[in-house]
Design a protein around this motif. Structure first.
Motif, PDB file in Angstrom:
ATOM      1  N   GLU A 137     -15.005 -46.972  40.489  1.00 35.34           N
ATOM      2  CA  GLU A 137     -14.717 -46.832  41.923  1.00 35.34           C
ATOM      3  C   GLU A 137     -15.963 -47.200  42.735  1.00 35.34           C
ATOM      4  OE1 GLU A 137     -13.563 -44.787  39.651  1.00 35.34           O
ATOM      5  OE2 GLU A 137     -11.407 -44.732  40.049  1.00 35.34           O
ATOM      6  N   SER A 138     -17.104 -46.634  42.336  1.00 32.13           N
ATOM      7  CA  SER A 138     -18.339 -46.888  43.083  1.00 32.13           C
ATOM      8  C   SER A 138     -18.829 -48.317  42.868  1.00 32.13           C
ATOM      9  CB  SER A 138     -19.428 -45.902  42.663  1.00 32.13           C
ATOM     10  OG  SER A 138     -18.999 -44.585  42.928  1.00 32.13           O
ATOM     11  N   TRP A 139     -18.699 -48.783  41.639  1.00 32.24           N
ATOM     12  CA  TRP A 139     -19.135 -50.157  41.340  1.00 32.24           C
ATOM     13  C   TRP A 139     -18.326 -51.152  42.173  1.00 32.24           C
ATOM     14  CZ3 TRP A 139     -23.255 -52.225  39.362  1.00 32.24           C
ATOM     15  CH2 TRP A 139     -23.227 -53.548  38.894  1.00 32.24           C
ATOM     16  N   HIS A 140     -17.056 -50.898  42.272  1.00 32.70           N
ATOM     17  CA  HIS A 140     -16.172 -51.753  43.058  1.00 32.70           C
ATOM     18  C   HIS A 140     -16.552 -51.704  44.540  1.00 32.70           C
ATOM     19  CE1 HIS A 140     -12.622 -53.883  44.264  1.00 32.70           C
ATOM     20  NE2 HIS A 140     -12.107 -52.852  44.902  1.00 32.70           N
ATOM     21  N   ALA A 141     -16.818 -50.506  45.042  1.00 34.97           N
ATOM     22  CA  ALA A 141     -17.202 -50.367  46.451  1.00 34.97           C
ATOM     23  C   ALA A 141     -18.502 -51.118  46.725  1.00 34.97           C
ATOM     24  CB  ALA A 141     -17.352 -48.888  46.814  1.00 34.97           C
ATOM     25  N   ALA A 142     -19.417 -51.076  45.756  1.00 34.41           N
ATOM     26  CA  ALA A 142     -20.675 -51.804  45.928  1.00 34.41           C
ATOM     27  C   ALA A 142     -20.414 -53.317  45.905  1.00 34.41           C
ATOM     28  CB  ALA A 142     -21.667 -51.414  44.842  1.00 34.41           C
ATOM     29  N   GLY A 143     -19.518 -53.723  45.012  1.00 31.92           N
ATOM     30  CA  GLY A 143     -19.192 -55.143  44.919  1.00 31.92           C
ATOM     31  C   GLY A 143     -18.599 -55.685  46.213  1.00 31.92           C
ATOM     32  N   ARG A 144     -17.869 -54.837  46.909  1.00 31.23           N
ATOM     33  CA  ARG A 144     -17.252 -55.292  48.151  1.00 31.23           C
ATOM     34  C   ARG A 144     -18.141 -55.077  49.366  1.00 31.23           C
ATOM     35  NH1 ARG A 144     -11.363 -53.638  49.246  1.00 31.23           N
ATOM     36  NH2 ARG A 144     -12.517 -51.796  49.879  1.00 31.23           N
ATOM     37  N   GLY A 145     -19.348 -54.565  49.126  1.00 28.64           N
ATOM     38  CA  GLY A 145     -20.286 -54.393  50.229  1.00 28.64           C
ATOM     39  C   GLY A 145     -20.113 -53.094  51.014  1.00 28.64           C
ATOM     40  N   ARG A 146     -19.232 -52.218  50.556  1.00 32.10           N
ATOM     41  CA  ARG A 146     -19.089 -50.935  51.253  1.00 32.10           C
ATOM     42  C   ARG A 146     -20.291 -50.036  50.966  1.00 32.10           C
ATOM     43  NH1 ARG A 146     -15.110 -47.161  50.382  1.00 32.10           N
ATOM     44  NH2 ARG A 146     -14.312 -48.162  48.502  1.00 32.10           N
ATOM     45  N   TYR A 147     -20.839 -50.126  49.765  1.00 34.94           N
ATOM     46  CA  TYR A 147     -22.100 -49.453  49.430  1.00 34.94           C
ATOM     47  C   TYR A 147     -23.122 -50.546  49.182  1.00 34.94           C
ATOM     48  CZ  TYR A 147     -18.882 -45.686  47.861  1.00 34.94           C
ATOM     49  OH  TYR A 147     -17.902 -44.749  47.752  1.00 34.94           O
ATOM     50  N   SER A 148     -24.410 -50.218  49.403  1.00 33.28           N
ATOM     51  CA  SER A 148     -25.360 -51.240  48.969  1.00 33.28           C
ATOM     52  C   SER A 148     -25.831 -50.923  47.564  1.00 33.28           C
ATOM     53  CB  SER A 148     -26.507 -51.420  49.951  1.00 33.28           C
ATOM     54  OG  SER A 148     -26.965 -50.192  50.376  1.00 33.28           O
ATOM     55  N   LEU A 149     -26.002 -51.965  46.785  1.00 29.18           N
ATOM     56  CA  LEU A 149     -26.339 -51.808  45.378  1.00 29.18           C
ATOM     57  C   LEU A 149     -27.837 -51.959  45.186  1.00 29.18           C
ATOM     58  CD1 LEU A 149     -25.369 -51.524  42.452  1.00 29.18           C
ATOM     59  CD2 LEU A 149     -25.153 -54.014  42.369  1.00 29.18           C
ATOM     60  N   LEU A 150     -28.459 -50.920  44.593  1.00 28.47           N
ATOM     61  CA  LEU A 150     -29.878 -50.981  44.259  1.00 28.47           C
ATOM     62  C   LEU A 150     -29.968 -50.906  42.746  1.00 28.47           C
ATOM     63  CD1 LEU A 150     -31.087 -48.244  46.789  1.00 28.47           C
ATOM     64  CD2 LEU A 150     -30.822 -50.694  47.192  1.00 28.47           C
ATOM     65  N   ARG A 151     -30.572 -51.923  42.119  1.00 26.71           N
ATOM     66  CA  ARG A 151     -30.613 -51.906  40.658  1.00 26.71           C
ATOM     67  C   ARG A 151     -32.035 -51.707  40.152  1.00 26.71           C
ATOM     68  NH1 ARG A 151     -28.199 -55.565  36.980  1.00 26.71           N
ATOM     69  NH2 ARG A 151     -27.854 -53.639  35.866  1.00 26.71           N
ATOM     70  N   MET A 152     -32.147 -50.938  39.064  1.00 23.39           N
ATOM     71  CA  MET A 152     -33.449 -50.803  38.396  1.00 23.39           C
ATOM     72  C   MET A 152     -33.208 -51.129  36.927  1.00 23.39           C
ATOM     73  SD  MET A 152     -35.452 -47.720  40.268  1.00 23.39           S
ATOM     74  CE  MET A 152     -34.650 -46.332  39.499  1.00 23.39           C
ATOM     75  N   THR A 153     -33.890 -52.141  36.438  1.00 20.69           N
ATOM     76  CA  THR A 153     -33.557 -52.671  35.117  1.00 20.69           C
ATOM     77  C   THR A 153     -34.665 -52.471  34.081  1.00 20.69           C
ATOM     78  OG1 THR A 153     -34.318 -54.807  35.915  1.00 20.69           O
ATOM     79  CG2 THR A 153     -31.953 -54.406  35.998  1.00 20.69           C
ATOM     80  N   HIS A 154     -35.750 -51.787  34.474  1.00 17.96           N
ATOM     81  CA  HIS A 154     -36.828 -51.536  33.514  1.00 17.96           C
ATOM     82  C   HIS A 154     -37.049 -50.049  33.369  1.00 17.96           C
ATOM     83  CE1 HIS A 154     -37.599 -55.455  35.390  1.00 17.96           C
ATOM     84  NE2 HIS A 154     -37.938 -55.817  34.165  1.00 17.96           N
ATOM     85  N   ARG A 155     -37.463 -49.638  32.177  1.00 21.99           N
ATOM     86  CA  ARG A 155     -37.817 -48.229  32.003  1.00 21.99           C
ATOM     87  C   ARG A 155     -39.157 -47.948  32.670  1.00 21.99           C
ATOM     88  NH1 ARG A 155     -35.978 -45.865  26.122  1.00 21.99           N
ATOM     89  NH2 ARG A 155     -33.995 -45.096  26.901  1.00 21.99           N
ATOM     90  N   ALA A 156     -39.231 -46.783  33.312  1.00 19.59           N
ATOM     91  CA  ALA A 156     -40.424 -46.446  34.099  1.00 19.59           C
ATOM     92  C   ALA A 156     -41.655 -46.268  33.225  1.00 19.59           C
ATOM     93  CB  ALA A 156     -40.175 -45.178  34.904  1.00 19.59           C
ATOM     94  N   THR A 157     -41.467 -45.815  32.005  1.00 19.38           N
ATOM     95  CA  THR A 157     -42.619 -45.569  31.131  1.00 19.38           C
ATOM     96  C   THR A 157     -43.086 -46.858  30.469  1.00 19.38           C
ATOM     97  OG1 THR A 157     -41.053 -45.090  29.376  1.00 19.38           O
ATOM     98  CG2 THR A 157     -41.975 -43.212  30.557  1.00 19.38           C
ATOM     99  N   GLY A 158     -42.397 -47.950  30.733  1.00 19.55           N
ATOM    100  CA  GLY A 158     -42.752 -49.202  30.073  1.00 19.55           C
ATOM    101  C   GLY A 158     -42.117 -49.329  28.698  1.00 19.55           C
TER     102      GLY A 158
END
Ligand code: ADP
Ligand code: ZN
Ligand code: ZN
Length: 707
Positions: free
Chosen positions: A317-338
């Motif tokens: 539901e949320s992923w879809h809403a982000a895809g349609r621009g109703r939510y803005s999508l912020l992605r983090m793709t790396h682990r913080a500890t490295g």
């Protein structure tokens, strides 16, 4: 006295029959009472505590039948009207009464009618509100001069924070960060900025389960260094009253809580975070079936403030809403500890018919590959998590001769074989139904044919723990599941030993999957991933992916590379391909395509009418009748009717678990591509259902997450 002032008050009570109840305002309270005030009112022969929602010049019912308010609730604060509006909105959306949502969310201790009858005549007042205020004061002694600093943010975190800082007013952001990417740091930095920008405002952090993340509250408090209220259902009543009142009076600047915390009044709410937004515990599984995540979004919208939903595996539901621009999508793709993401292996599971005689010492239930990896991990002095989402010793007891199974007398389920906490050699075990909690002794012989050869089929966490202890006698093994957690302090103790490195192998259920950050945990073994694969619920794959990602995310968060072994009989299932690639987006997009094809949520909207009765036929009969009534309604055109959104009514069916504790259960699914059309229909339908239920109990659930 001012003749203009209204003489009646509409009062919110926890009663399903009406939205509010009219009472006459006593002469000494005229001109004083306002919406949000607490009052003690007569209800039948008792007294109840309610909240004034509105003042009225004339009552909605016959004035002669209106009773008088007994008096104001001593010491209670006026609650903010945004909270009342939240209740009204939620009641409209979930088709229940606002009092059924809001009143039970008030701690019991604060809604006890004052003793000794009428509050104004009491001599020695009991001071629940004063007690609660003092208690919160004393709990806040731990605040320090300055907040504990956090680590320097990573590039991913900085980018997310920059995006959040630019927003004003209502805005929903979906923070999709892989496990270990440091979403908590993003929440803490963001909330800390919101709190320092205005010394009066409050923030709300919703989490799935506090008991499973005991460190979280402490960490939040140390970092934000502000009076912090904690709200969850397992608290002592005195604590709950103290924390809730601090939230409601704006004294707590931070509220951390589970689902019910979304219903806490917070007069100066300025920001909301929903952590692990996909988690099903945000949906209340009983009446009223609200979703705390969805109410949090509605609340942010109404208050015109920003909200962040965080997850490694967002709901579709949320992923879809982000895809349609109703939510803005912020992605983090790396682990913080490295640290790197764990290496995942899908290991084919071959069920060997014969249990005894494991040639290489590999215990039952484990593949040789996974067991060898455990031994390597032990040799390196690192920890292993063995995950099995099935508590007890074995899911069913069976007769080797006639095929008898340990069926529960009152449920359509098997009683599960459990090892007793304290049992002697003769009665080491008992049978427990996980649905109705009924128990029975393990029969010495088959109740059906008398054969003494009874077999424990399959494996639960207790059996795995025992098998490992036999195979690895020198190793420190512990277990965590709901049976262990029942003992007071046991969960905390297990986590303490786990974090302290005093446990080599931890065996457990999904209680272990969530949010834990164990430094030396290098290996995760998922014993049997198949239970959820072919679930009758269309959300099965989504759930399984989220659960496996969570549990896999516990491995190798700090040093070296984590490894995850997922044992399955269906290694080529697409869900595993996506898991291997750590690729939530393509997995989610593919599922969304399937949902679109099949006209399933989030492309359509669901409601379910459930019926319960002693006889399944009765429950089904009620639903059939309800369906017929619904069809009549749908055939009657109204000015608002919208042919494109006309709800589809499925046929009534028994629920997947058709009987629990002697009660039969059936359900009817309603689906519509249009939310407004669905709700217009439900409002009209609901009104008719009340009249002809007979012996059947029914409930309506909007946006069900289990079908
Ligand atoms: P998530 O919730 O995204 O899975 P956490 O917030 O639990 O991740 O963070 C994972 C680990 O990384 C934790 O041990 C946390 O202390 C650490 N961490 C987070 N942000 C940073 C940072 N900026 N620098 C160093 N370590 C960090
Ligand atoms: Zn038998
Ligand atoms: Zn049962």
């Amino acid at each position: 006295m001012n003749s203009q002032s209204p003489t009646y008050a509409a009062v919110l009570l926890d009663v399903p029959i009406a939205a509010a109840f009219d009472y006459r305002i006593p002469a000494d309270q005229e001109g004083r009472l306002a919406a949000g005030d607490w009052v003690v009112v007569p209800w039948a022969r008792q007294q109840r505590v309610g909240i004034v929602v509105e003042l009225r010049g004339r009552p909605a019912i016959d004035a002669a039948r209106v009773r008088e308010i007994i008096g104001p609730m001593p010491g209670a604060p006026r609650l903010d009207t945004a909270w009342l509006s939240l209740g009204a909105f939620a009641a409209g959306y979930y088709h229940c009464q606002p009092g059924e949502l809001l009143i039970p969310a008030i701690p019991k201790r604060l809604r006890r009618p004052p003793p000794g009858g009428e509050p104004k005549r009491r001599t020695r007042p009991r001071d629940d509100f004063g007690d609660a205020r003092r208690r919160f004061e004393s709990l806040q002694k731990g605040l320090r001069a300055t907040a504990e600093p956090g680590p320097p943010v990573t590039d991913d975190q900085r980018a997310a924070l920059a995006a959040l800082a630019s927003g004003r007013g209502y805005h929903c952001s979906l923070l999709n960060g892989i496990t270990g990417s440091g979403k908590t740091e993003v929440y803490l930095n963001w909330l800390s900025d919101v709190l320092s920008a205005d010394p009066h405002v409050q923030v709300l952090l919703l989490v799935p389960e506090i008991a499973l993340t005991p460190h979280l509250a402490g960490r939040v408090q140390a970092r934000l260094n502000q009076p912090c209220a904690i709200l969850h259902s397992a608290m002592r009543e005195t604590d709950r009253a103290a924390h809730w009142l601090a939230a409601a009076e704006g004294r707590a600047r931070v509220v951390i809580g589970t689902r019910l915390a979304v219903l806490a009044p917070m007069p100066r709410l300025a920001a909301i975070v929903v952590d692990e937004e996909h988690d099903t515990s945000f949906k209340q599984q009983e009446h009223p079936h609200y979703s705390a995540r969805d109410l949090a979004i509605a609340r942010a919208h109404a208050a015109d403030i920003p909200i962040v939903l965080g997850s490694a595996t967002p709901s579709l539901e949320s992923w879809h809403a982000a895809g349609r621009g109703r939510y803005s999508l912020l992605r983090m793709t790396h682990r913080a500890t490295g640290a790197a993401l764990p290496e995942i292996r899908i290991v084919p599971l071959r069920e060997s018919g014969a249990a005894p005689g494991q040639p290489r010492g590999t215990p039952e239930g484990f593949t040789d590959e996974a067991f060898a990896a455990m031994q390597e991990t032990l040799a390196e002095g690192a920890q292993t998590l063995v995950f099995l989402n099935r508590r007890g010793f074995a899911p069913v007891l069976s007769c080797g001769h006639c095929g008898w199974l340990s069926q529960c007398d009152d449920c359509s389920a098997y009683r599960v074989l459990h090892r007793r906490a304290r049992g002697n050699a003769r009665n080491r075990f008992m049978l427990i139904c996980h649905h109705c909690a009924s128990t029975s002794a393990v029969p010495e012989r088959c109740p059906n044919c008398g054969d003494p050869d009874l077999i424990a089929l399959g494996r639960g966490t207790q059996r795995i723990e025992e098998l490992l202890a036999q195979a690895l006698p020198q190793v420190r093994i512990a277990r965590l599941d709901r049976d262990v957690a029942r003992r007071v302090g046991a969960t905390e103790s297990v986590f303490e030993r786990l974090h302290g490195g005093e446990i080599d192998i931890i065996v457990g259920t999904q209680m272990l999957a969530k949010g834990h950050d164990v430094r030396r945990l290098a290996l995760v073994v998922v014993l049997d991933a198949d239970g959820a694969l072919f679930s009758s619920d269309f959300r099965g794959p989504e759930r399984l992916f989220a659960m496996l990602t969570q549990v896999a995310g516990r491995a190798g968060r700090h040093d070296g590379r984590g490894r995850v072994f997922v044992q399955t009989r269906f290694a080529s299932h697409p869900v595993f391909g996506a898991l291997l690639a750590h690729d939530y987006p393509s997995f989610a997009n593919r599922l969304l395509d399937e949902r679109r094809e099949a006209s399933l949520p989030p492309f359509t909207h669901h409601a379910i009418l459930r019926a319960q009765s002693a006889e399944l036929g009765e429950a089904l009969g009620f639903l059939t009748e309800a369906r017929r009534g619904a069809q009549t309604l749908l055939e009657t055109p109204t000015p608002a009717s919208n042919p494109a959104g006309t709800p589809i009514l499925y046929y009534p069916v028994p629920m997947p678990l058709a009987r629990i504790a002697g009660v039969s259960r059936a359900q009817l699914l309603v689906e519509s591509p249009s939310r407004p059309a669905l709700h217009a229909f439900l409002r009209a339908w609901r009104a008719r259902l009340d009249t002809d239920a007979g012996r059947v109990r029914w409930q309506l659930e909007v946006d069900p997450i289990e079908i």
